[in-house]
Design a protein around this motif. Structure first.
Motif, mmCIF file in Angstrom:
data_model
loop_
_atom_site.group_PDB
_atom_site.id
_atom_site.type_symbol
_atom_site.label_atom_id
_atom_site.label_comp_id
_atom_site.label_asym_id
_atom_site.label_seq_id
_atom_site.Cartn_x
_atom_site.Cartn_y
_atom_site.Cartn_z
ATOM 1 N N ALA A 41 16.030 31.580 27.897
ATOM 2 C CA ALA A 41 15.906 30.152 28.187
ATOM 3 C C ALA A 41 16.776 29.251 27.316
ATOM 4 C CB ALA A 41 14.441 29.724 28.049
ATOM 5 N N PHE A 42 17.151 29.718 26.114
ATOM 6 C CA PHE A 42 17.874 28.851 25.183
ATOM 7 C C PHE A 42 19.185 29.488 24.760
ATOM 8 C CE2 PHE A 42 13.390 27.937 24.802
ATOM 9 C CZ PHE A 42 13.378 26.563 24.972
ATOM 10 N N PRO A 43 20.275 28.713 24.827
ATOM 11 C CA PRO A 43 21.555 29.247 24.353
ATOM 12 C C PRO A 43 21.464 29.552 22.856
ATOM 13 C CG PRO A 43 21.768 26.917 24.934
ATOM 14 C CD PRO A 43 20.389 27.332 25.289
ATOM 15 N N ILE A 44 22.293 30.439 22.394
ATOM 16 C CA ILE A 44 22.218 30.910 21.013
ATOM 17 C C ILE A 44 22.263 29.772 20.000
ATOM 18 C CG2 ILE A 44 24.689 31.372 20.758
ATOM 19 C CD1 ILE A 44 23.737 33.976 19.212
ATOM 20 N N GLN A 45 23.038 28.711 20.276
ATOM 21 C CA GLN A 45 23.134 27.619 19.315
ATOM 22 C C GLN A 45 21.856 26.782 19.253
ATOM 23 O OE1 GLN A 45 25.024 27.778 22.093
ATOM 24 N NE2 GLN A 45 25.060 25.793 23.114
ATOM 25 N N GLU A 46 20.947 26.957 20.213
ATOM 26 C CA GLU A 46 19.707 26.187 20.235
ATOM 27 C C GLU A 46 18.495 27.008 19.815
ATOM 28 O OE1 GLU A 46 19.087 24.034 23.886
ATOM 29 O OE2 GLU A 46 21.194 23.457 23.978
ATOM 30 N N ARG A 47 18.726 28.143 19.186
ATOM 31 C CA ARG A 47 17.582 28.948 18.754
ATOM 32 C C ARG A 47 17.834 29.573 17.389
ATOM 33 N NH1 ARG A 47 19.586 32.783 23.186
ATOM 34 N NH2 ARG A 47 20.369 34.530 21.970
ATOM 35 N N ARG A 48 16.742 29.895 16.750
ATOM 36 C CA ARG A 48 16.784 30.597 15.462
ATOM 37 C C ARG A 48 17.048 32.071 15.706
ATOM 38 N NH1 ARG A 48 14.176 27.363 11.873
ATOM 39 N NH2 ARG A 48 12.825 25.812 12.820
ATOM 40 N N ASP A 49 17.518 32.762 14.652
ATOM 41 C CA ASP A 49 17.516 34.207 14.790
ATOM 42 C C ASP A 49 16.043 34.633 14.761
ATOM 43 O OD1 ASP A 49 16.828 35.537 12.023
ATOM 44 O OD2 ASP A 49 18.228 33.905 11.558
ATOM 45 N N TRP A 50 15.740 35.720 15.424
ATOM 46 C CA TRP A 50 14.361 36.130 15.661
ATOM 47 C C TRP A 50 13.586 36.349 14.356
ATOM 48 C CZ3 TRP A 50 11.315 35.179 19.357
ATOM 49 C CH2 TRP A 50 10.117 35.865 19.519
ATOM 50 N N ALA A 51 14.194 36.971 13.387
ATOM 51 C CA ALA A 51 13.513 37.226 12.112
ATOM 52 C C ALA A 51 13.126 35.907 11.431
ATOM 53 C CB ALA A 51 14.388 38.072 11.194
ATOM 54 N N SER A 52 13.995 34.899 11.503
ATOM 55 C CA SER A 52 13.679 33.594 10.911
ATOM 56 C C SER A 52 12.490 32.950 11.608
ATOM 57 C CB SER A 52 14.880 32.657 10.991
ATOM 58 O OG SER A 52 15.933 33.131 10.206
#
Length: 176
Positions: free
Chosen positions: A26-37
């Motif tokens: 749903a969210f482009p990479i620039q609009e999301r955190r890395d999963w671990a964070s």
């Protein structure tokens, strides 16, 4: 239709595989955190991840922050398999009620049909575009940001809320 709202605090729950897949879709990479964070924030006192369940199946999630007496929606997604069935509107009505109508979120500029639909959806829910130049800080690169718009209910004059916007950037994006 009835949705269950389940607060998640444990990143190893099976529900997180559903959330991770939907989050990345749903969210482009620039609009999301890395999963671990993201998982590292699960016990933050001001952040909450809620799984949305209908008919015993996950249909979406919402990630929100308590910022002053407002609630900032960081991410909200309904699975593409059930979009158009009214779940998104039901979820928004629920959170607007729970948050006593004080909600703030970011939307991408109205340059694509999907972005226009998203803005229209939020307007139907009672949120208004805020007339302010706003850039979403990058989750990854310190000096990078992306043009976005803020929407809020109730509407406000942006210059009166620079402190609120600053707190969002500091708390959510770890920027000052």
């Amino acid at each position: 239709m009835t949705i269950k709202y389940i607060k998640l605090t444990n990143g190893s729950l099976p529900a997180f595989s559903f959330i991770k897949e939907l989050y990345e879709e749903a969210f482009p990479i620039q609009e999301r955190r890395d999963w671990a964070s993201l998982l590292g924030l699960l016990n933050h006192q001001d952040m909450q991840v809620d799984l949305l369940v209908a008919e015993e199946s996950p249909v979406g999630f919402i990630i929100w922050w308590k910022i002053q007496d407002w609630r900032f929606i960081e991410h909200f997604a309904i699975s593409s398999e059930v979009r158009g069935k009214g779940y998104g509107a039901e979820v928004m009505r629920y959170y607007l009620d729970v948050f006593e109508g004080k909600m703030l979120l970011e939307v991408e500029p109205a340059i694509t049909l999907d972005n226009c639909r998203r803005i229209s959806f939020y307007e139907k829910m009672g949120l208004s575009l805020i007339d302010v130049a706003y850039r979403q800080p990058s989750y990854i690169e310190k000096d990078l940001s992306y043009p976005m718009h803020l929407m809020a209910k109730p509407s406000f004059v942006a210059q009166d809320f620079q402190g609120l916007i600053g707190e969002i950037k500091n708390k959510v994006y770890k920027k000052s």
